[in-house]
Every structure is written in structure tokens, then in C-alpha cells.
Design a protein around this motif. Structure first.
Motif, short mmCIF file in Angstrom:
data_model
loop_
_atom_site.label_atom_id
_atom_site.label_comp_id
_atom_site.label_asym_id
_atom_site.label_seq_id
_atom_site.Cartn_x
_atom_site.Cartn_y
_atom_site.Cartn_z
N MET A 1 1.05 -1.15 0.86
CA MET A 1 0.58 0.34 0.35
C MET A 1 0.62 1.83 0.12
N LYS A 2 0.61 2.01 -1.09
CA LYS A 2 1.38 3.08 -1.18
C LYS A 2 0.86 4.41 -0.44
N ILE A 3 2.14 5.20 0.67
CA ILE A 3 0.94 6.54 1.33
C ILE A 3 2.05 7.62 0.85
N TYR A 4 0.77 8.74 -0.61
CA TYR A 4 1.51 10.44 -0.47
C TYR A 4 1.85 11.12 0.02
N ASN A 88 -7.34 -0.28 -4.01
CA ASN A 88 -7.01 -1.02 -2.45
C ASN A 88 -6.75 -0.49 -1.70
N THR A 89 -5.89 0.83 -1.80
CA THR A 89 -5.47 1.81 -0.37
C THR A 89 -6.95 2.78 -0.46
N PHE A 90 -7.09 2.71 -0.77
CA PHE A 90 -8.71 3.40 -0.39
C PHE A 90 -9.37 3.01 0.36
N THR A 91 -9.69 1.71 0.26
CA THR A 91 -10.33 0.63 0.79
C THR A 91 -9.54 0.22 1.53
N ARG A 92 -8.41 -0.21 1.79
CA ARG A 92 -7.60 -0.80 3.28
C ARG A 92 -8.04 0.22 3.60
N GLU A 96 -9.68 -0.04 7.48
CA GLU A 96 -8.80 -0.36 8.95
C GLU A 96 -8.81 1.12 9.64
N GLY A 97 -10.09 1.88 9.62
CA GLY A 97 -10.25 3.28 10.08
C GLY A 97 -11.59 2.88 10.72
N SER A 128 -14.18 -2.59 2.13
CA SER A 128 -13.49 -1.67 3.09
C SER A 128 -13.79 -3.01 4.14
N ILE A 129 -14.91 -3.38 4.21
CA ILE A 129 -15.17 -5.05 5.28
C ILE A 129 -14.16 -5.29 4.98
#
Length: 183
Positions: A1-4, A88-92, A96-97, A128-129
Motif C-alpha cells: 500500500m503506497k501512501i503519498y 486498494n489503498t483507498f478501501t484498505r 482499517e479506520g 473496505s470491510i
């Protein structure tokens, strides 16, 4: 997962998107750049640049990912395109939140969002779930199901969480108030 970092996003948009290249022309993306240095996006110009056939917003080709559209309540549907990595990053991140907003271990979640017609909500909540680190059980009922069908499924499977748009939840609640003796 890439975070910018936000500055990296500005630089990527500036270099790879014709629309943002023009909007951010002359901006030096360095450490001294502040959010107040970024021009405000004009909504009309933004959506005019976000066309299907000659999109000026995208930072890459539409080859690997997912496409959604709004319901078009303003008269013209709006399209959103996510690369596979972005989706994938958005839903993960959202998944997680969920533990911080009340989803509990072993909750049984009815997904009452709408699916099909390129709508995002059903797929978004489901994925997301799945990404949520809390063990839960999902029920993909969908927003088009009748209130009676929803309530029977909730009763049969002892579902304790409803996820959906407010109008669907209110319709189910109203139906339950009128027919509670059936459940």
C-alpha cells in the motif's frame, strides 16, 4: 500500500495531468510550499475536464483499475476512475479506520448500499470491510431489496449493523415500525 505525501501528489498531478499541469503551472513543489499556495479548483472547470473520451484530469491510462459514476442527481453523472493500487489503498485505509468508529468484533453487517450501474458504494463498503482487521460477517443484501426482505434477513441471521444510505435505512425503520409484529 503506497501512501503519498501531499506535495508528492501535487507534483504527480502537475507532471502527469493536463488539467493540473495547467492549474499548477509555475508552482515550485519544494519544502517551502504550503497548502495555501495551491490554487482552489473551480468545480465547473474540473467536471468539464473530467470527460469520458478526452479526460484531462487523469495521471495515467485507464488500463488497470475500476470506474464508478455518481447517480447523476445534478443532471449529468460524474465519473471517478481509480487505478488498482489507488482503489486498494483507498478501501484498505477506510477499512482499517472502521474499528475506530464503532465496528466491533463479530458484528454482522448488512450492506444495503446500491450495486450496479457503476455505483461505488456497495463495492466500496464490501471491500473496505474485507480490509478491516476486525473479524466480521458481511451480508450483501443491497439497497434495491424490499424492506420486508431486509428485515427478514436481519432477523434470520441476527444482523446487528446496517450500512446504507439514509433513505434506505429510514425506509427499513419505517417498515419495521409498522410491521414489527412480523419479525
Amino acid at each position: 500500500m503506497k501512501i503519498y505525501e501531499w506535495r508528492d501528489l501535487v507534483l504527480l498531478a502537475q507532471k502527469s495531468s493536463p488539467y493540473y499541469g495547467q492549474l499548477y503551472r509555475g508552482i515550485n513543489v519544494g519544502l517551502s510550499l504550503s497548502l495555501t499556495d495551491i490554487p482552489v479548483v473551480d468545480q465547473t472547470e474540473f467536471w468539464n475536464a473530467n470527460t469520458i473520451k478526452s479526460n484531462q484530469l487523469l495521471t495515467g491510462k485507464m488500463e488497470d483499475g475500476i470506474v464508478f459514476k455518481s447517480g447523476g442527481t445534478t443532471g449529468q453523472p460524474k465519473f471517478s476512475i481509480f487505478s488498482r493500487d489507488e482503489w486498494n489503498t483507498f478501501t484498505r485505509m477506510f477499512g482499517e479506520g472502521m474499528r475506530y468508529v464503532g465496528l466491533l468484533e463479530r458484528d454482522r453487517v448488512a450492506n444495503l448500499f446500491y450495486a450496479g450501474e457503476l455505483y461505488a458504494s456497495f463495492n466500496f463498503i464490501m471491500k473496505s470491510i474485507e480490509a478491516c482487521p476486525i473479524p466480521t460477517l458481511q451480508f450483501g443484501i443491497g439497497g434495491a431489496a424490499s424492506p420486508d426482505n431486509i428485515l427478514r434477513t436481519v432477523d434470520d441471521f441476527q444482523i446487528n449493523v446496517l450500512a446504507g444510505v439514509p433513505t434506505t435505512i429510514l425506509n427499513v425503520a419505517e417498515h419495521y415500525a409498522q410491521q414489527r409484529h412480523n419479525y
